[in-house]
Structures are given as structure tokens and as C-alpha cells.
Design a protein around this motif. Structure first.
Motif, PDB file in Angstrom:
ATOM      1  N   GLN A  66       4.105  12.278   3.879  1.00  0.00           N
ATOM      2  CA  GLN A  66       3.179  11.491   3.960  1.00  0.00           C
ATOM      3  C   GLN A  66       2.669  11.184   2.417  1.00  0.00           C
ATOM      4  O   GLN A  66       2.419  12.033   1.786  1.00  0.00           O
ATOM      5  CB  GLN A  66       2.093  11.704   5.010  1.00  0.00           C
TER       6      GLN A  66
ATOM      7  N   ASP B  18       0.160   6.234   5.935  1.00  0.00           N
ATOM      8  CA  ASP B  18       0.642   7.118   6.801  1.00  0.00           C
ATOM      9  C   ASP B  18       0.319   8.450   6.175  1.00  0.00           C
ATOM     10  O   ASP B  18       0.237   8.789   5.086  1.00  0.00           O
ATOM     11  CB  ASP B  18       2.204   7.350   6.724  1.00  0.00           C
ATOM     12  N   SER B  19      -0.629   9.207   7.103  1.00  0.00           N
ATOM     13  CA  SER B  19      -1.342  10.242   6.788  1.00  0.00           C
ATOM     14  C   SER B  19      -1.099  11.514   7.637  1.00  0.00           C
ATOM     15  O   SER B  19      -0.501  11.284   8.834  1.00  0.00           O
ATOM     16  CB  SER B  19      -2.949  10.226   6.782  1.00  0.00           C
TER      17      SER B  19
ATOM     18  N   LYS C 217      -1.327  10.250  11.570  1.00  0.00           N
ATOM     19  CA  LYS C 217      -2.071   9.130  11.892  1.00  0.00           C
ATOM     20  C   LYS C 217      -2.055   8.290  10.655  1.00  0.00           C
ATOM     21  O   LYS C 217      -1.875   8.724   9.597  1.00  0.00           O
ATOM     22  CB  LYS C 217      -3.423   9.543  12.249  1.00  0.00           C
ATOM     23  N   LYS C 218      -2.173   6.779  11.090  1.00  0.00           N
ATOM     24  CA  LYS C 218      -2.488   5.964   9.932  1.00  0.00           C
ATOM     25  C   LYS C 218      -3.866   5.859   9.457  1.00  0.00           C
ATOM     26  O   LYS C 218      -4.757   5.725  10.292  1.00  0.00           O
ATOM     27  CB  LYS C 218      -1.817   4.495  10.412  1.00  0.00           C
TER      28      LYS C 218
ATOM     29  N   GLY D 157      -4.214   2.180   7.069  1.00  0.00           N
ATOM     30  CA  GLY D 157      -3.054   1.543   6.856  1.00  0.00           C
ATOM     31  C   GLY D 157      -1.960   2.508   6.317  1.00  0.00           C
ATOM     32  O   GLY D 157      -0.693   2.086   5.997  1.00  0.00           O
TER      33      GLY D 157
END
Length: 388
Positions: free
Chosen positions: A296, A274-275, A268-269, A272
Motif C-alpha cells: 500500500q 489504498d492504505s 482500507k482506502k 481514495g
């Protein structure tokens, strides 16, 4: 041998006995055993903790008298008593030194995180009576009990390797709700309300949501009002296995708008960036299958127990959130907590810690099956992430 030295040695053996039992109690609760097995073991340990000292003193009386007069005969000491007495003396250097080394006052592995604390007597903030059972009504009135005094801690948490875009990112962290039927759902509901008012980017629960089957019907009432910009996420803990089917809890939380991270990773972002959001409920449920090498820049782990700190480090987690230990349920001045259901004992009972590459926050949680908290208020953690 002087009488003083003889009795000092006996006292050291007894103190070592209590240290061994405390260490064993903390660690046996770190296993993923069935509740029935853990309860049986802890009851046997508790009985042995109380019964062994008078039995040992009775058995030792003659030997100590002879020791004082210089006529001691070690061969007359019962073998099991002698072996266990030596173990109790060894507990001083083997367990006592590490325990002392990791006392909170020394700050070993601790992260310096500025915090602002607001203490709210929740009973004065809600209309319904919080204590629902006779047991809870009695224990909540004890003068030293802080069970309904919610500590709302706003923490600026330095996180190593935090992407610059996430500096200032806000996470509301709750844990150990422990819906048993003893405390009105308004208590947990108030914590969720305050967390939502803080306008977090993300809200997280790290397990032990429910203990009693009828309380599943409370989950929507408590958690549906929660709001966070990037979503609300949860994992389960050991007490969540006490209901007939833990999937009932997961389904109810899903209907309340929360995302189940149990034993999985979710890309998920966040802000902002990328995670990867990861849920680790081990040893009560399966560990997630996650690549150790990160794709990420930011990895956030929700783990019920701080015992997964090593797993987090091996999987390059940036930030780990945990509960389970309730801060020890009680904390002594200077010495800090004693009881803590963890393989690490009370080392990670609560607070902020760093071992490369992972920063870990352990909250004291909201409640517990034990309704007494001494110098250890229930906690709502409002974390603002800062680049370390």
C-alpha cells in the motif's frame, strides 16, 4: 588533593547516582512485565535512590578527609562502594552526553511542524465538577498544576512519502485517557467533542483508556459521540491490562462505534488511497504479523509506546502515532522532560520526529494516574498531514 576537588568528585558521584536511577526507572517501565513486578522494582529503586547518598557520605567521610590531606588509601574503600561510585562517574559520559544531545531544544530527529495552540480550562467549559476524589480536588488546586488545562494543538505535520491525495488529510489523535475514577468523564468527553467538531477524516486513540474496572461503564458515554469520515480506531496500552479482562474494554469500545486495531492490520482506502491501518500494543499484547514490504502507498500505525519506532521503520510505516510517555508529566525550562517510561528515556517524550522512512507523532495524552502536570498540559492533537 584540594578539599574543593574532593567534594566536587563526591558531588559528581551523587549526581551520577541520580542519573543512573532515573535512567533505570524510565527503562524498567518499558518492559511488558506485570504491574506488580514493575511496582516492586520501582519501589526498591526509589528507596535506594534516597537511602544510598547519606549512607555513602557516611562511609566516605574518613576517606575524603584522608584524600584531602594526601593520605588516602584506596584499599580501605569498601569494594561495592568503590565499584558503584565508578559506575556513577561513568554515567556522566555514557548517559549524560546522549541525554543532553537529544534535548528538545536541539531538535535532533525533530520534524518542524507549525502548530496553533488553544488552551481550554475544561472546568469552565463543562457543568460537572471534574475533580471527583479528595486527592484530585487537592492536587488540581495546586497553583502549578495544569491537569485540567487542555491544550488543543492544530498541527500541520509534514510526512515523508505521503501520497499526494492525502495532503490535507485530517487525523484527530487522543491517547492516555486513564479513566481512574478521580476525574469526571466529562473531561475526556470534552476532548472527544472538540475532536469531532474539527471534522476529522480519521480519529485514533493510542492506548491506556482505562485503569479501574467500574469505569468501563463510562466508555459509551465518552466515546459514542465521536465521528470521523473514515472511522474511529483504537489500540490498548499497559494500563488497560489492569482491569479483570481487557476484552471488556474492547467490547465496550466496539459498542461505542470504535474499531479495534489491536495486534492486527486492516486494509482500507483513506482519501481514495489504498492504505494499511496497523495496531501495535507490544510488549503488553502481541505484535501484529505484517509484511515488511508494503503493498500500500500509505501505512498508518497506532502504537501505544514510541518504543515501537524501530519496528515501524522496519515495516515501512509512513506515519506512526503514539502516546504512553505523557510528555514526561513535567518539563523543565530548556532541559525538557526527565521522567518518561521508555527504552529511549525522554528522547521521544512528546513531539514530532522522523527517521527514514517513518514520521512519528507522540502526544502528551489527556490524563494519567498521577494527577499533577507541570509545564506539560494534557493534549488533543489535531493533525493535518502535509507532503514533506
Amino acid at each position: 588533593m584540594s578539599p574543593t576537588l574532593a567534594w566536587i568528585t563526591a558531588a559528581a558521584v551523587l549526581a551520577g547516582h541520580f542519573g543512573l536511577m532515573l535512567s533505570g526507572y524510565n527503562r524498567i517501565n518499558g518492559f511488558g512485565w506485570q504491574r506488580r513486578t514493575v511496582k516492586r522494582c520501582t519501589k526498591v529503586m526509589f528507596a535506594f535512590t534516597l537511602l544510598w547518598p547519606p549512607i555513602a557520605i557516611w562511609m566516605w567521610q574518613g576517606f575524603l578527609s584522608n584524600w584531602v590531606t594526601g593520605n588516602a588509601d584506596l584499599s580501605s574503600t569498601p569494594t561495592l562502594l568503590a565499584i558503584y561510585s565508578v559506575l556513577c562517574l561513568l554515567a556522566w559520559p555514557m548517559l549524560g552526553i546522549p541525554w543532553l544531545y537529544f534535548r528538545p531544544i536541539f531538535g535532533v530527529e525533530a520534524v518542524t511542524a507549525p502548530r496553533q495552540t488553544e488552551v481550554v480550562p475544561v472546568q469552565q467549559a463543562v457543568s460537572n465538577r471534574l475533580a471527583l476524589t479528595r486527592k484530585c480536588k487537592f492536587e488540581s488546586r495546586l497553583p502549578i498544576n495544569q491537569v485540567f488545562d487542555l491544550s488543543i494543538d492544530q498541527i500541520d505535520l509534514p510526512v515523508a512519502h505521503l501520497p499526494a491525495e492525502l495532503d490535507g488529510y485530517r487525523i484527530a489523535h487522543l491517547s492516555d485517557i486513564h479513566l481512574t475514577g478521580d476525574i469526571h468523564p466529562d473531561f475526556a468527553g470534552y476532548a472527544v467533542q472538540r475532536a469531532t467538531q474539527w471534522d476529522p477524516h480519521l480519529m485514533a486513540i493510542t492506548g491506556d483508556i482505562i485503569d479501574k474496572q467500574p469505569c468501563i461503564d463510562w466508555l459509551g458515554q465518552i466515546f459514542a459521540p465521536a465521528r470521523a469520515r473514515d472511522g474511529c480506531y483504537f489500540v490498548l496500552g499497559n494500563h488497560d491490562t489492569r482491569v479483570v479482562d481487557s476484552w471488556q474494554t474492547r467490547d465496550a469500545m466496539d459498542r461505542a462505534g470504535w474499531t479495534d486495531l489491536g495486534s492486527r492490520g486492516l486494509k482500507k482506502k483513506l482519501g481514495g488511497v489504498d492504505s494499511l491501518l496497523i495496531g501495535n500494543e507490544y510488549p503488553w499484547f502481541q505484535r501484529p504479523l505484517i509484511d515488511a514490504q508494503p503493498d500500500q502507498p500509505f501505512r498508518l500505525l497506532l502504537s501505544h509506546s514510541p518504543d515501537q519506532f524501530g519496528w515501524a521503520r522496519r515495516h515501512n510505516v509512513t506515519l506512526m502515532l503514539a502516546g504512553h510517555t505523557h510528555g514526561g508529566q513535567g518539563r523543565l525550562p530548556l532541559a525538557g522532560p526527565l521522567l518518561s517510561p521508555s527504552f529511549h528515556g525522554s528522547r521521544y517524550a512528546s513531539g514530532d520526529f522522523y527517521r527514514a522512512p517513518t514520521t512519528m507523532h507522540v502526544t502528551r495524552g489527556l490524563a494519567g494516574t498521577h494527577l499533577i502536570r507541570i509545564n506539560c498540559r494534557p493534549e488533543l492533537s489535531l493533525l493535518t498531514l502535509r507532503a514533506a
